[in-house]
Design a protein around this motif. Structure first.
Motif, PDB file in Angstrom:
ATOM      1  N   HIS A   1       0.866  -1.172   0.000  1.00 39.13           N
ATOM      2  CA  HIS A   1       0.000   0.000   0.000  1.00 39.13           C
ATOM      3  C   HIS A   1       0.905   1.225   0.000  1.00 39.13           C
ATOM      4  CE1 HIS A   1      -2.704  -3.127   1.197  1.00 39.13           C
ATOM      5  NE2 HIS A   1      -2.064  -3.277   2.347  1.00 39.13           N
ATOM      6  N   LEU A   2       0.665   2.142  -0.931  1.00 40.86           N
ATOM      7  CA  LEU A   2       1.453   3.369  -1.019  1.00 40.86           C
ATOM      8  C   LEU A   2       0.533   4.565  -0.858  1.00 40.86           C
ATOM      9  CD1 LEU A   2       3.714   2.677  -4.155  1.00 40.86           C
ATOM     10  CD2 LEU A   2       4.328   2.445  -1.759  1.00 40.86           C
ATOM     11  N   VAL A   3       0.843   5.400   0.106  1.00 42.56           N
ATOM     12  CA  VAL A   3       0.170   6.684   0.249  1.00 42.56           C
ATOM     13  C   VAL A   3       1.148   7.720  -0.277  1.00 42.56           C
ATOM     14  CG1 VAL A   3      -0.834   8.344   1.847  1.00 42.56           C
ATOM     15  CG2 VAL A   3      -1.143   5.892   2.249  1.00 42.56           C
ATOM     16  N   ILE A   4       0.700   8.522  -1.237  1.00 46.07           N
ATOM     17  CA  ILE A   4       1.608   9.385  -1.983  1.00 46.07           C
ATOM     18  C   ILE A   4       1.243  10.855  -1.807  1.00 46.07           C
ATOM     19  CG2 ILE A   4       2.497   9.939  -4.284  1.00 46.07           C
ATOM     20  CD1 ILE A   4       1.722   7.008  -5.039  1.00 46.07           C
ATOM     21  N   GLU A   5       2.243  11.643  -1.517  1.00 46.14           N
ATOM     22  CA  GLU A   5       2.128  13.102  -1.479  1.00 46.14           C
ATOM     23  C   GLU A   5       3.059  13.670  -2.538  1.00 46.14           C
ATOM     24  OE1 GLU A   5       0.037  14.882   0.153  1.00 46.14           O
ATOM     25  OE2 GLU A   5      -0.728  13.376   1.539  1.00 46.14           O
ATOM     26  N   CYS A   6       2.585  14.629  -3.300  1.00 52.77           N
ATOM     27  CA  CYS A   6       3.361  15.174  -4.420  1.00 52.77           C
ATOM     28  C   CYS A   6       3.795  16.611  -4.148  1.00 52.77           C
ATOM     29  CB  CYS A   6       2.543  15.115  -5.698  1.00 52.77           C
ATOM     30  SG  CYS A   6       2.117  13.437  -6.179  1.00 52.77           S
ATOM     31  N   LYS A   7       5.099  16.799  -4.133  1.00 51.93           N
ATOM     32  CA  LYS A   7       5.714  18.126  -3.999  1.00 51.93           C
ATOM     33  C   LYS A   7       6.921  18.174  -4.926  1.00 51.93           C
ATOM     34  CE  LYS A   7       4.379  18.912   0.775  1.00 51.93           C
ATOM     35  NZ  LYS A   7       3.749  20.209   0.691  1.00 51.93           N
ATOM     36  N   ASN A   8       6.766  17.612  -6.118  1.00 47.02           N
ATOM     37  CA  ASN A   8       7.902  17.463  -7.027  1.00 47.02           C
ATOM     38  C   ASN A   8       8.418  18.784  -7.589  1.00 47.02           C
ATOM     39  OD1 ASN A   8       5.236  16.677  -8.200  1.00 47.02           O
ATOM     40  ND2 ASN A   8       6.326  17.014 -10.118  1.00 47.02           N
ATOM     41  N   ASN A   9       7.693  19.872  -7.424  1.00 42.42           N
ATOM     42  CA  ASN A   9       8.197  21.179  -7.859  1.00 42.42           C
ATOM     43  C   ASN A   9       8.999  21.877  -6.764  1.00 42.42           C
ATOM     44  OD1 ASN A   9       7.150  21.072 -10.481  1.00 42.42           O
ATOM     45  ND2 ASN A   9       5.152  21.762  -9.769  1.00 42.42           N
ATOM     46  N   GLU A  10       9.080  21.260  -5.606  1.00 39.42           N
ATOM     47  CA  GLU A  10       9.798  21.842  -4.471  1.00 39.42           C
ATOM     48  C   GLU A  10      11.300  21.832  -4.749  1.00 39.42           C
ATOM     49  OE1 GLU A  10      10.323  23.875  -1.365  1.00 39.42           O
ATOM     50  OE2 GLU A  10       8.287  23.096  -1.501  1.00 39.42           O
ATOM     51  N   ILE A  11      11.953  22.976  -4.521  1.00 40.34           N
ATOM     52  CA  ILE A  11      13.397  23.067  -4.779  1.00 40.34           C
ATOM     53  C   ILE A  11      14.217  23.050  -3.502  1.00 40.34           C
ATOM     54  CG2 ILE A  11      13.151  24.206  -7.007  1.00 40.34           C
ATOM     55  CD1 ILE A  11      13.741  26.868  -5.566  1.00 40.34           C
ATOM     56  N   ASN A  12      13.573  23.268  -2.355  1.00 38.90           N
ATOM     57  CA  ASN A  12      14.275  23.235  -1.074  1.00 38.90           C
ATOM     58  C   ASN A  12      14.363  21.802  -0.569  1.00 38.90           C
ATOM     59  OD1 ASN A  12      14.558  26.087  -0.916  1.00 38.90           O
ATOM     60  ND2 ASN A  12      12.408  26.203  -0.330  1.00 38.90           N
TER      61      ASN A  12
ATOM     62  N   LYS B   1      16.184  15.109  -2.341  1.00 39.98           N
ATOM     63  CA  LYS B   1      16.217  13.891  -1.527  1.00 39.98           C
ATOM     64  C   LYS B   1      16.823  14.143  -0.159  1.00 39.98           C
ATOM     65  CE  LYS B   1      20.489  12.369  -3.697  1.00 39.98           C
ATOM     66  NZ  LYS B   1      21.076  11.427  -4.615  1.00 39.98           N
ATOM     67  N   LYS B   2      17.418  15.316   0.041  1.00 40.81           N
ATOM     68  CA  LYS B   2      18.066  15.631   1.312  1.00 40.81           C
ATOM     69  C   LYS B   2      17.052  16.185   2.309  1.00 40.81           C
ATOM     70  CE  LYS B   2      22.599  16.553  -0.579  1.00 40.81           C
ATOM     71  NZ  LYS B   2      23.666  17.518  -0.769  1.00 40.81           N
ATOM     72  N   LEU B   3      17.286  15.806   3.580  1.00 39.14           N
ATOM     73  CA  LEU B   3      16.451  16.296   4.670  1.00 39.14           C
ATOM     74  C   LEU B   3      17.073  17.535   5.286  1.00 39.14           C
ATOM     75  CD1 LEU B   3      15.805  12.908   6.503  1.00 39.14           C
ATOM     76  CD2 LEU B   3      14.152  14.178   5.141  1.00 39.14           C
ATOM     77  N   GLU B   4      16.234  18.464   5.710  1.00 36.05           N
ATOM     78  CA  GLU B   4      16.702  19.584   6.507  1.00 36.05           C
ATOM     79  C   GLU B   4      17.263  19.044   7.823  1.00 36.05           C
ATOM     80  OE1 GLU B   4      16.794  22.999   6.133  1.00 36.05           O
ATOM     81  OE2 GLU B   4      16.218  22.722   4.036  1.00 36.05           O
ATOM     82  N   HIS B   5      18.071  19.840   8.485  1.00 39.39           N
ATOM     83  CA  HIS B   5      18.668  19.467   9.770  1.00 39.39           C
ATOM     84  C   HIS B   5      17.578  19.173  10.801  1.00 39.39           C
ATOM     85  CE1 HIS B   5      21.730  19.337  12.830  1.00 39.39           C
ATOM     86  NE2 HIS B   5      21.080  20.239  13.537  1.00 39.39           N
ATOM     87  N   ASN B   6      17.765  18.135  11.596  1.00 41.32           N
ATOM     88  CA  ASN B   6      16.873  17.749  12.690  1.00 41.32           C
ATOM     89  C   ASN B   6      15.485  17.287  12.248  1.00 41.32           C
ATOM     90  OD1 ASN B   6      18.745  18.137  14.729  1.00 41.32           O
ATOM     91  ND2 ASN B   6      18.192  20.293  14.995  1.00 41.32           N
TER      92      ASN B   6
END
Length: 131
Positions: free
Chosen positions: A15-26, A62-67
């Protein structure tokens, strides 16, 4: 909280629940992860807690913000993987068009497999574990 997700894929096994923010640059931030958390809760409310979904974020990075804390069920399709997916979808489309008159379930399954669009190969090919 809205009562819907961007997309929901259900198969007998996954089961995949998907959220789309593919235009996000941050980088992926706490709000993105919070939204996945809400999606997880929505799924549990809708389908019960006996099914555990993978939480997928289509995001420009693909990178996460700190913390930023993530669960082991959270994945991302970043821009690189999205471009790869788009290319495979184009190949899939061409295969279907070129063979439409002879299209059957076996052929369709073969084309899906060839383009890594069956659920297990989709997960392995396009989804990266958030960490």
């Amino acid at each position: 909280m809205m009562d819907e997700r961007d997309n929901l894929w259900l198969s007998p096994e996954k089961h995949l629940v998907i959220e789309c923010k593919n235009n996000e640059i941050n980088n992926i931030d706490k709000d993105d992860i919070k939204q996945l958390g809400h999606s997880s809760q929505w799924f549990t409310n809708k389908y019960g807690n006996h099914k555990q979904p993978l939480l997928l974020l289509f995001h420009g990075q693909k990178k996460l913000e700190h913390n930023v804390q993530v669960s082991s069920l959270m994945y991302v399709v970043d821009q690189e993987k999205l471009d790869q997916l788009k290319s495979k979808l184009e190949i899939f489309r061409e295969l279907v068009i070129q063979n439409f008159s002879n299209l059957n379930l076996d052929n369709l399954r073969q084309y899906l497999s060839q383009c890594d669009l069956l659920i297990d190969s989709f997960i392995a090919t396009y989804m990266r574990k958030l960490k």
